[in-house]
Design a protein around this motif. Structure first.
Motif, PDB file in Angstrom:
ATOM      1  N   TRP A 256      35.620  50.386  41.029  1.00 45.11           N
ATOM      2  CA  TRP A 256      34.575  51.285  41.205  1.00 45.11           C
ATOM      3  C   TRP A 256      33.278  50.680  41.014  1.00 45.11           C
ATOM      4  O   TRP A 256      33.029  49.778  40.332  1.00 45.11           O
ATOM      5  CB  TRP A 256      34.539  52.268  40.157  1.00 45.11           C
ATOM      6  CG  TRP A 256      36.153  53.212  40.221  1.00 45.11           C
ATOM      7  CD1 TRP A 256      37.071  53.051  39.255  1.00 45.11           C
ATOM      8  CD2 TRP A 256      36.310  54.141  41.199  1.00 45.11           C
ATOM      9  NE1 TRP A 256      38.113  53.838  39.534  1.00 45.11           N
ATOM     10  CE2 TRP A 256      37.737  54.619  40.610  1.00 45.11           C
ATOM     11  CE3 TRP A 256      35.758  54.683  42.048  1.00 45.11           C
ATOM     12  CZ2 TRP A 256      38.423  55.669  41.438  1.00 45.11           C
ATOM     13  CZ3 TRP A 256      36.530  55.966  42.865  1.00 45.11           C
ATOM     14  CH2 TRP A 256      37.556  56.399  42.412  1.00 45.11           C
ATOM     15  N   VAL A 257      32.421  51.130  41.971  1.00 40.12           N
ATOM     16  CA  VAL A 257      30.937  50.584  42.004  1.00 40.12           C
ATOM     17  C   VAL A 257      30.071  51.785  41.664  1.00 40.12           C
ATOM     18  O   VAL A 257      29.855  52.878  42.441  1.00 40.12           O
ATOM     19  CB  VAL A 257      30.315  50.007  43.163  1.00 40.12           C
ATOM     20  CG1 VAL A 257      28.923  49.485  43.116  1.00 40.12           C
ATOM     21  CG2 VAL A 257      31.490  48.821  43.554  1.00 40.12           C
ATOM     22  N   LEU A 259      26.699  53.492  41.535  1.00 40.61           N
ATOM     23  CA  LEU A 259      25.339  53.269  41.863  1.00 40.61           C
ATOM     24  C   LEU A 259      24.322  54.375  41.392  1.00 40.61           C
ATOM     25  O   LEU A 259      24.576  55.361  40.990  1.00 40.61           O
ATOM     26  CB  LEU A 259      25.426  53.234  43.608  1.00 40.61           C
ATOM     27  CG  LEU A 259      26.438  52.027  44.122  1.00 40.61           C
ATOM     28  CD1 LEU A 259      26.322  52.476  45.743  1.00 40.61           C
ATOM     29  CD2 LEU A 259      25.680  50.792  43.933  1.00 40.61           C
ATOM     30  N   TYR A 271      22.284  49.731  49.364  1.00 43.57           N
ATOM     31  CA  TYR A 271      23.552  49.159  48.790  1.00 43.57           C
ATOM     32  C   TYR A 271      24.795  49.206  49.744  1.00 43.57           C
ATOM     33  O   TYR A 271      25.363  48.130  49.729  1.00 43.57           O
ATOM     34  CB  TYR A 271      24.008  50.063  47.624  1.00 43.57           C
ATOM     35  CG  TYR A 271      23.014  50.046  46.615  1.00 43.57           C
ATOM     36  CD1 TYR A 271      22.996  49.134  45.705  1.00 43.57           C
ATOM     37  CD2 TYR A 271      22.193  51.052  46.226  1.00 43.57           C
ATOM     38  CE1 TYR A 271      22.019  49.026  44.482  1.00 43.57           C
ATOM     39  CE2 TYR A 271      21.282  51.101  45.360  1.00 43.57           C
ATOM     40  CZ  TYR A 271      21.148  49.935  44.221  1.00 43.57           C
ATOM     41  OH  TYR A 271      20.154  49.906  43.323  1.00 43.57           O
ATOM     42  N   TYR A 272      25.074  50.090  50.539  1.00 44.62           N
ATOM     43  CA  TYR A 272      26.237  50.306  51.329  1.00 44.62           C
ATOM     44  C   TYR A 272      26.402  48.916  52.231  1.00 44.62           C
ATOM     45  O   TYR A 272      27.209  48.140  52.468  1.00 44.62           O
ATOM     46  CB  TYR A 272      26.691  51.480  52.051  1.00 44.62           C
ATOM     47  CG  TYR A 272      26.672  52.671  51.286  1.00 44.62           C
ATOM     48  CD1 TYR A 272      27.111  52.651  49.915  1.00 44.62           C
ATOM     49  CD2 TYR A 272      26.351  53.916  51.801  1.00 44.62           C
ATOM     50  CE1 TYR A 272      27.181  53.827  49.128  1.00 44.62           C
ATOM     51  CE2 TYR A 272      26.791  55.128  51.117  1.00 44.62           C
ATOM     52  CZ  TYR A 272      26.974  55.098  49.871  1.00 44.62           C
ATOM     53  OH  TYR A 272      27.130  56.288  48.873  1.00 44.62           O
ATOM     54  N   ILE A 277      29.502  47.876  50.413  1.00 38.53           N
ATOM     55  CA  ILE A 277      30.179  48.519  49.330  1.00 38.53           C
ATOM     56  C   ILE A 277      30.717  49.832  50.342  1.00 38.53           C
ATOM     57  O   ILE A 277      30.060  50.406  50.895  1.00 38.53           O
ATOM     58  CB  ILE A 277      29.154  48.979  48.383  1.00 38.53           C
ATOM     59  CG1 ILE A 277      28.552  47.867  47.477  1.00 38.53           C
ATOM     60  CG2 ILE A 277      29.867  50.012  47.571  1.00 38.53           C
ATOM     61  CD1 ILE A 277      27.512  47.941  46.375  1.00 38.53           C
ATOM     62  N   THR A 282      32.549  54.401  45.393  1.00 37.94           N
ATOM     63  CA  THR A 282      31.713  54.759  44.538  1.00 37.94           C
ATOM     64  C   THR A 282      31.657  56.353  44.004  1.00 37.94           C
ATOM     65  O   THR A 282      32.636  56.856  44.306  1.00 37.94           O
ATOM     66  CB  THR A 282      30.298  54.742  45.266  1.00 37.94           C
ATOM     67  OG1 THR A 282      30.199  55.894  46.221  1.00 37.94           O
ATOM     68  CG2 THR A 282      30.154  53.349  45.971  1.00 37.94           C
ATOM     69  N   TRP A 284      29.714  58.576  44.879  1.00 37.90           N
ATOM     70  CA  TRP A 284      28.900  59.582  45.716  1.00 37.90           C
ATOM     71  C   TRP A 284      29.385  60.987  45.676  1.00 37.90           C
ATOM     72  O   TRP A 284      28.344  61.879  45.896  1.00 37.90           O
ATOM     73  CB  TRP A 284      28.750  58.957  47.147  1.00 37.90           C
ATOM     74  CG  TRP A 284      28.398  59.750  48.407  1.00 37.90           C
ATOM     75  CD1 TRP A 284      28.906  60.415  49.410  1.00 37.90           C
ATOM     76  CD2 TRP A 284      26.973  60.377  48.359  1.00 37.90           C
ATOM     77  NE1 TRP A 284      28.127  61.067  50.030  1.00 37.90           N
ATOM     78  CE2 TRP A 284      26.950  60.995  49.656  1.00 37.90           C
ATOM     79  CE3 TRP A 284      25.969  60.139  47.813  1.00 37.90           C
ATOM     80  CZ2 TRP A 284      25.831  61.663  50.061  1.00 37.90           C
ATOM     81  CZ3 TRP A 284      24.746  60.683  48.003  1.00 37.90           C
ATOM     82  CH2 TRP A 284      24.778  61.657  49.232  1.00 37.90           C
TER      83      TRP A 284
END
Length: 344
Positions: A256-257, A259, A271-272, A277, A282, A284
């Motif tokens: 998991w990231v 953001l 980022y993406y 990513i 994420t 999102w």
């Protein structure tokens, strides 16, 4: 830096209500172009709770989940970016009184949207330096309301939200381990949120609500857009690479990231695309229903992964942050077990 024996015992998020973006567009509050660019569905909204009150509620929940009490806590750090409900007032002391009732050090941190990870870094340093043998309580909170802030137009790429988060950090063990943490600052970008306006003797002397776009246009007009973009990317890249190197990991290996809760277009460009990513790794789908919580996006995202049951034992989470000033943060967290308050 790589860390040993630093754990997370509890997390929590306080979001009083939600305001649908479609309703804000229909009322004329949110421009259709902002809704389209951000891709947000709703933002967290507080009809009447102050930031301080939300923070105290989040703190009590995190302490309960951590099975931690006032006598266990050696440090309280509260990170925020905007008005907390009173003027010339120590908000951290209020949270201490309402949630802890002890006599430990209670300090407010104002490092803008990087405040959560800045507080995490300071709490880690405090506990590992031997100043405390118990826990550190971290809270974040903001209520971005009129007349000072227009949640849709003050910073159009990022709808602002009302809410609070809390995290209990400990040397006594926990459900997750803080593996590494990195921070970096580049004050050459400080004027991006100040512009060319002279300093004033009182808040909002230039304009109300705050207009970050005007400040950014003034800075970019002097330096050029590529200068700002390059320095901003380098700052974020620096902390991500450092934290992952200290953890002996690559970004692609993270489960998991987490953001910042920016709009979709801003996430794509910052980022993406630059870091490769995948949005599916994420939060999102959650952040688009919440909006930007100031210093609290990273703790809210981690809390959501736990409460929803999406994060499992063995998962590695990378928390990424950026704040005006400019400063950046990145933390690597390993989930050790599923806490009893998390969904199965």
């Amino acid at each position: 830096m790589r860390l040993e024996d630093v754990y997370i015992r509890g997390t929590s998020t306080r979001l009083p209500s939600r305001l649908a973006v479609a309703d804000a567009v229909a009322s004329g509050a949110c421009p259709p172009r902002v809704a389209a660019a951000t891709g947000m569905e709703s933002v967290a909204y507080s009809p009447d709770e102050s930031a301080a009150e939300m923070a105290a509620t989040a703190a009590r929940t995190a302490l309960h989940r951590a099975d931690s009490h006032g006598g266990d806590v050696d440090l309280l750090l509260h990170a925020d970016t905007y008005h907390q409900g009173q003027d010339l007032w120590p908000v951290a002391s209020y949270i201490q009184r309402e949630a802890l009732g002890n006599t430990c050090q209670a300090v407010e941190i104002r490092q803008m949207s990087n405040g959560g990870l800045a507080a995490l870094d300071l709490a880690t340093a405090y506990l590992t330096a031997g100043h405390g043998h118990g826990d550190a309580l971290i809270t974040t909170a903001d209520r971005f309301c009129a007349p000072g802030i227009d949640r849709w137009n003050t910073d159009p790429g990022t709808p602002y939200a009302d809410g609070a988060t809390s995290l209990v950090l400990s040397r006594r063990g926990g459900f997750a381990r803080l593996v590494s943490l990195a921070l970096y600052a580049d004050p050459e970008l400080e004027p991006l949120h100040r512009g060319d306006d002279p300093f004033t003797p009182a808040p909002f002397a230039h304009r109300m609500p705050v207009d970050f776009d005007e400040a950014k246009r003034a800075f970019v007009g002097r330096t050029g857009i590529s200068y700002a973009i390059t320095r901003a990317h380098n700052g974020q890249q620096t902390v991500i690479k450092q934290a992952l190197a200290d953890a002996g990991s690559e970004l692609g290996e993270a489960d998991w990231v987490v953001l910042p809760h920016f709009g979709r277009r801003r996430l794509q460009s910052i980022y993406y695309k630059p870091f490769g990513i995948d949005p599916d790794r994420t939060t999102w789908d959650y952040s688009r229903t919440v909006g930007h919580l100031g210093a609290g996006d990273q703790f809210a995202g981690l809390d959501h992964l736990l409460v929803s049951g999406r994060a499992s034992p063995g998962d590695r989470c990378v928390l990424v942050s950026v704040g005006a000033g400019y400063s950046w943060g990145c933390a690597v967290v390993d989930i050790l077990r599923r806490p009893d308050w998390a969904a199965p």
